[in-house]
Design an enzyme around this catalytic site. Structure first.
Site, PDB file in Angstrom:
ATOM      1  N   GLY A   8      -0.391   9.270  -6.491  1.00 29.93           N
ATOM      2  CA  GLY A   8      -0.176  10.100  -5.071  1.00 29.93           C
ATOM      3  C   GLY A   8       0.913  11.364  -5.184  1.00 29.93           C
ATOM      4  N   ASN A   9       1.158  12.075  -4.328  1.00 31.43           N
ATOM      5  CA  ASN A   9       2.296  13.118  -4.377  1.00 31.43           C
ATOM      6  C   ASN A   9       3.498  12.493  -4.449  1.00 31.43           C
ATOM      7  OD1 ASN A   9       0.805  15.630  -4.017  1.00 31.43           O
ATOM      8  ND2 ASN A   9      -0.083  14.532  -2.365  1.00 31.43           N
ATOM      9  N   ASP A 109      -8.585  10.313  -3.981  1.00 30.76           N
ATOM     10  CA  ASP A 109      -8.031   9.029  -3.156  1.00 30.76           C
ATOM     11  C   ASP A 109      -8.961   8.771  -1.927  1.00 30.76           C
ATOM     12  OD1 ASP A 109      -7.119  11.352  -1.908  1.00 30.76           O
ATOM     13  OD2 ASP A 109      -5.358  10.138  -1.343  1.00 30.76           O
ATOM     14  N   ASP A 129      -5.123   6.116   5.415  1.00 31.28           N
ATOM     15  CA  ASP A 129      -4.485   5.954   4.148  1.00 31.28           C
ATOM     16  C   ASP A 129      -3.244   6.763   4.664  1.00 31.28           C
ATOM     17  OD1 ASP A 129      -3.496   5.965   1.781  1.00 31.28           O
ATOM     18  OD2 ASP A 129      -5.265   6.301   0.511  1.00 31.28           O
TER      19      ASP A 129
END
Length: 261
Positions: A8-9, A109, A129
Site C-alpha cells: 500500500g501507499n 487491492d 478497506d
C-alpha cells in the site's frame, strides 16, 4: 505456504498463508527510497522472526498500488526465497466480471479484496478497506464487480487537519469516551473518528439503496478494527482478507500466470 504481499501507499503487509491457516501477518513501511536489498533484509527478518524457512515458501504473489516499487519488491522476494512472485494485474484470472469504465484502472487491492470476500461470504457484498485511502467496493448478487467509493483515509484526514491549522496539534488516534469533547485533543478525536464512522454508515445506506437489497459487509485494513465496530451496520472484520484473496489468485494462476512487471 505462499508469501503474500500487499503493498500500500503507507504500509506493506507480508503474510504467510495456505488453505489451513495464516501463519503470520507483518507490516513494514512502504518507502520508495529503499533498494531491493533493503527490502530483502526486511523480508528475511520477517521469516526468521516467525521461524519460517525460505525453503518452506512454495510461491509468492504481490498486489501493489505503488507501481514504481513493484519491481523492487519482486526482486527483493526473489533474493530471499529464490522465487519470482506473481504480480496482480491485467490478464490475471480473478473469477470476477469487472463492470467498470476502465477495468485495468481498478486498484489491485480492491480486486483482491473482492475476490476473497466473494469466496467466503454471500452476495451481494461491500468490502471496506481502511488504509491510506478508505475504499468501499461492491460485488452484486451475480458476482460482478460493479464499482465503489474512494475517500481520504482517516489518518490522511487527520494529518491534513493538523497540518493546515496553526493551533491544532498532531495527535494519536484513540476512541474518545464521549462525542462532546472537553479539550482540543478530545474534540479532534471525536470529530475525526465519529465523522468517519457516520460517513461510512451514510455511504453504506446509499449503496444499499442503489443495490436494492441488504449486502454482506466486510471490513479490513489496520484502522478498520477500531472504526467499523462503532458503525450501526453489521460489519464483519477480517484482518487477513487481502492475504486470503492473494492465495486464491495464486492458486487460480499458478500453473500459467506471468509476472506483469
Amino acid at each position: 505456504m505462499i508469501l503474500a504481499i500487499d503493498m500500500g501507499n503507507t504500509n506493506t503487509v507480508a503474510g504467510g498463508i495456505d488453505e489451513q491457516k495464516t501463519y503470520f501477518i507483518e507490516r513494514i513501511t512502504t518507502d520508495q527510497s529503499r533498494t531491493d536489498t533493503e527490502y530483502a533484509i526486511s523480508f528475511k527478518n520477517i521469516l526468521e522472526m516467525n521461524q519460517i524457512s525460505a525453503s518452506s515458501i512454495e510461491g509468492a504473489i504481490l498486489s501493489s498500488v505503488v507501481p514504481p516499487l513493484s519491481n523492487t519488491i519482486l526482486n527483493a522476494v526473489e533474493k530471499v526465497v529464490g522465487i519470482r512472485p506473481f504480480l496482480v494485474g491485467a490478464g490475471m484470472k480473478t473469477g470476477l466480471n469487472i463492470l467498470m469504465d476502465n477495468p485495468k484502472a481498478v486498484g489491485s487491492d480492491q480486486i483482491v479484496d473482492a475476490v476473497a470476500a466473494s469466496h467466503e461470504h454471500p452476495l451481494p457484498l461491500i468490502v471496506i478497506d481502511m488504509g491510506t485511502a478508505t475504499t468501499l467496493c461492491t460485488v452484486d448478487k451475480k458476482g460482478n464487480y460493479i464499482g465503489g467509493v474512494i475517500l481520504p483515509g482517516l489518518k490522511v484526514s487527520l494529518d491534513s487537519l493538523s497540518g493546515k491549522t496553526a493551533q491544532l496539534p498532531y495527535i494519536s488516534l484513540e476512541v474518545p469516551d464521549r462525542i462532546i469533547g472537553k479539550n482540543t485533543i478530545d474534540c479532534m478525536r471525536a470529530g475525526i473518528i465519529y465523522g468517519t464512522v457516520d460517513m461510512i454508515d451514510g455511504i453504506l445506506d446509499r449503496m444499499e439503496a442503489e443495490l436494492g437489497e441488504s449486502p454482506t459487509i466486510i471490513s479490513t485494513g489496520g484502522l478498520a478494527r477500531f472504526i467499523t465496530p462503532l458503525c450501526r451496520h453489521k460489519i464483519h472484520y477480517d484482518d487477513a482478507l487481502l492475504l486470503k484473496g492473494l492465495l486464491i489468485l495464486y492458486r487460480k494462476n499458478a500453473p500459467q500466470a506471468l509476472s506483469f512487471a
